[in-house]
Design a protein around this motif. Sequence first.
Motif, mmCIF file in Angstrom:
data_model
loop_
_atom_site.group_PDB
_atom_site.id
_atom_site.type_symbol
_atom_site.label_atom_id
_atom_site.label_comp_id
_atom_site.label_asym_id
_atom_site.label_seq_id
_atom_site.Cartn_x
_atom_site.Cartn_y
_atom_site.Cartn_z
ATOM 1 N N VAL A 165 39.192 91.663 8.011
ATOM 2 C CA VAL A 165 40.041 91.855 6.832
ATOM 3 C C VAL A 165 40.028 90.597 5.976
ATOM 4 C CG1 VAL A 165 42.411 92.187 6.016
ATOM 5 C CG2 VAL A 165 41.539 93.561 7.919
ATOM 6 N N PHE A 166 40.142 89.441 6.626
ATOM 7 C CA PHE A 166 40.149 88.177 5.891
ATOM 8 C C PHE A 166 38.855 87.966 5.104
ATOM 9 C CE2 PHE A 166 38.844 83.632 6.066
ATOM 10 C CZ PHE A 166 39.636 83.196 5.004
ATOM 11 N N GLU A 167 37.731 88.243 5.717
ATOM 12 C CA GLU A 167 36.446 88.081 5.029
ATOM 13 C C GLU A 167 36.401 88.939 3.772
ATOM 14 O OE1 GLU A 167 33.281 88.876 7.730
ATOM 15 O OE2 GLU A 167 33.789 87.212 9.087
ATOM 16 N N HIS A 168 36.949 90.149 3.872
ATOM 17 C CA HIS A 168 36.923 91.055 2.720
ATOM 18 C C HIS A 168 37.900 90.616 1.633
ATOM 19 C CE1 HIS A 168 36.361 94.677 0.424
ATOM 20 N NE2 HIS A 168 37.643 95.013 0.543
ATOM 21 N N VAL A 169 39.155 90.355 2.004
ATOM 22 C CA VAL A 169 40.158 90.025 0.983
ATOM 23 C C VAL A 169 39.914 88.655 0.369
ATOM 24 C CG1 VAL A 169 41.910 91.503 2.026
ATOM 25 C CG2 VAL A 169 41.822 89.076 2.670
ATOM 26 N N ASN A 170 39.266 87.790 1.132
ATOM 27 C CA ASN A 170 38.955 86.469 0.589
ATOM 28 C C ASN A 170 37.843 86.556 -0.451
ATOM 29 O OD1 ASN A 170 37.104 83.691 1.160
ATOM 30 N ND2 ASN A 170 39.294 83.382 0.828
ATOM 31 N N SER A 171 36.830 87.362 -0.164
ATOM 32 C CA SER A 171 35.698 87.470 -1.085
ATOM 33 C C SER A 171 36.026 88.328 -2.314
ATOM 34 C CB SER A 171 34.484 88.064 -0.359
ATOM 35 O OG SER A 171 34.759 89.381 0.106
ATOM 36 N N VAL A 172 36.869 89.349 -2.135
ATOM 37 C CA VAL A 172 37.158 90.268 -3.230
ATOM 38 C C VAL A 172 38.400 89.869 -4.023
ATOM 39 C CG1 VAL A 172 37.711 92.668 -3.826
ATOM 40 C CG2 VAL A 172 36.047 92.174 -2.020
ATOM 41 N N TYR A 173 39.436 89.449 -3.303
ATOM 42 C CA TYR A 173 40.714 89.173 -3.963
ATOM 43 C C TYR A 173 41.100 87.699 -3.953
ATOM 44 C CZ TYR A 173 41.028 94.197 -3.091
ATOM 45 O OH TYR A 173 40.773 95.546 -3.029
ATOM 46 N N GLY A 174 40.351 86.882 -3.228
ATOM 47 C CA GLY A 174 40.653 85.459 -3.160
ATOM 48 C C GLY A 174 41.845 85.124 -2.283
ATOM 49 N N TYR A 175 42.189 86.019 -1.375
ATOM 50 C CA TYR A 175 43.327 85.788 -0.496
ATOM 51 C C TYR A 175 42.951 84.876 0.669
ATOM 52 C CZ TYR A 175 45.741 89.784 -2.682
ATOM 53 O OH TYR A 175 46.334 90.646 -3.564
ATOM 54 N N SER A 176 43.879 84.033 1.050
ATOM 55 C CA SER A 176 43.723 83.251 2.270
ATOM 56 C C SER A 176 44.377 84.026 3.416
ATOM 57 C CB SER A 176 44.383 81.884 2.102
ATOM 58 O OG SER A 176 45.766 82.028 1.823
ATOM 59 N N MET A 177 44.395 83.438 4.587
ATOM 60 C CA MET A 177 45.046 84.057 5.740
ATOM 61 C C MET A 177 46.184 83.162 6.199
ATOM 62 S SD MET A 177 43.479 84.715 9.573
ATOM 63 C CE MET A 177 42.469 86.159 9.260
ATOM 64 N N ASN A 178 47.301 83.752 6.584
ATOM 65 C CA ASN A 178 48.360 82.960 7.196
ATOM 66 C C ASN A 178 48.570 83.418 8.633
ATOM 67 O OD1 ASN A 178 50.646 84.969 7.329
ATOM 68 N ND2 ASN A 178 50.376 84.943 5.105
ATOM 69 N N VAL A 179 49.379 82.698 9.354
ATOM 70 C CA VAL A 179 49.474 82.924 10.799
ATOM 71 C C VAL A 179 50.088 84.273 11.142
ATOM 72 C CG1 VAL A 179 51.777 81.970 11.279
ATOM 73 C CG2 VAL A 179 49.903 81.643 12.943
ATOM 74 N N ALA A 180 50.794 84.904 10.201
ATOM 75 C CA ALA A 180 51.376 86.214 10.483
ATOM 76 C C ALA A 180 50.307 87.237 10.845
ATOM 77 C CB ALA A 180 52.196 86.702 9.287
ATOM 78 N N ALA A 181 49.137 87.121 10.226
ATOM 79 C CA ALA A 181 48.035 88.032 10.547
ATOM 80 C C ALA A 181 47.546 87.797 11.970
ATOM 81 C CB ALA A 181 46.890 87.855 9.556
ATOM 82 N N ILE A 182 47.400 86.544 12.343
ATOM 83 C CA ILE A 182 46.946 86.212 13.695
ATOM 84 C C ILE A 182 47.975 86.657 14.723
ATOM 85 C CG2 ILE A 182 46.268 84.339 15.245
ATOM 86 C CD1 ILE A 182 44.274 84.889 13.001
#
Length: 265
Positions: free
Chosen positions: A186-203
């Motif tokens: 999910v992170f790879e997709h949202v980072n490349s398409v929407y520029g989103y980073s990941m926070n620890v809540a996802a982990i």
Amino acid sequence: MNHERLYETESRLVTRIGKAFLTERVVMHGKDLHHELDHLEWLHLYLFAILGRDPGKNVANMLNCYWVGSSYPDPSIWPNHVAALAGSVRTTPSLGMMAGLSISEASIYGRRPEVRALDFFYRAGKWCEEGGKVEEFVDNEKALGRILFGYGRPLAKTDERIAFTLEKAKEYGFSDGRHLKIAFEVFEHVNSVYGYSMNVAAIHAALAADMGFSCEEYQLLLSPGFVTGMAPCFKDAKARPEGSFFPIRCESIVYHGVGKRNWED
């Protein structure tokens, strides 16, 4: 509820979780608290109390890392500022801690978004099981106007807790879980398409899904988690002059609302 069911519980407690037989013993989920559960550390016991079963030491250790990793003794961040304000106005520790914890369940941060993140990963996992692609699932969520909790972070583009948590996940045997892999897809997709980073809540949520917690269990497990960072903020503010925690002069308040009115109007 049917009134017959109410009659059945009138003047009697019906429960399977436990009972305190005062002067004799205390039972929790069929175990003697003082003689069969006394070997458990507090958080491990808390897990047992919520789940009704022993999830094992590795699960308890992993959840302990959630708590440790978010114990920030910084009074300028939520919910610590509420606890600090409570100390500054000289209320009691219990009231201060509860006030702080009460705002850690907001709609856009804290406990509720974390539960929504867990629900997201369960639904994403089911989508993939049925032959769908993660990218399609994410785009559908976005199209429906849903927030991708666990991706993006106010004030910062990276989250210092992620590396810590992944290191502990590897130590306790949770680094290869299916939902954790989905989290990074999910992170790879949202980072490349929407520029989103990941926070620890996802982990955290992905690991929780791999450990099999329900959304309600997860929320109960996390609820007291910030208290370790709040306590020193309360104590520090109480040791300082009363009312000195971020005081604001009246003339410093910027107000654009209704002007002064006559009470008789």
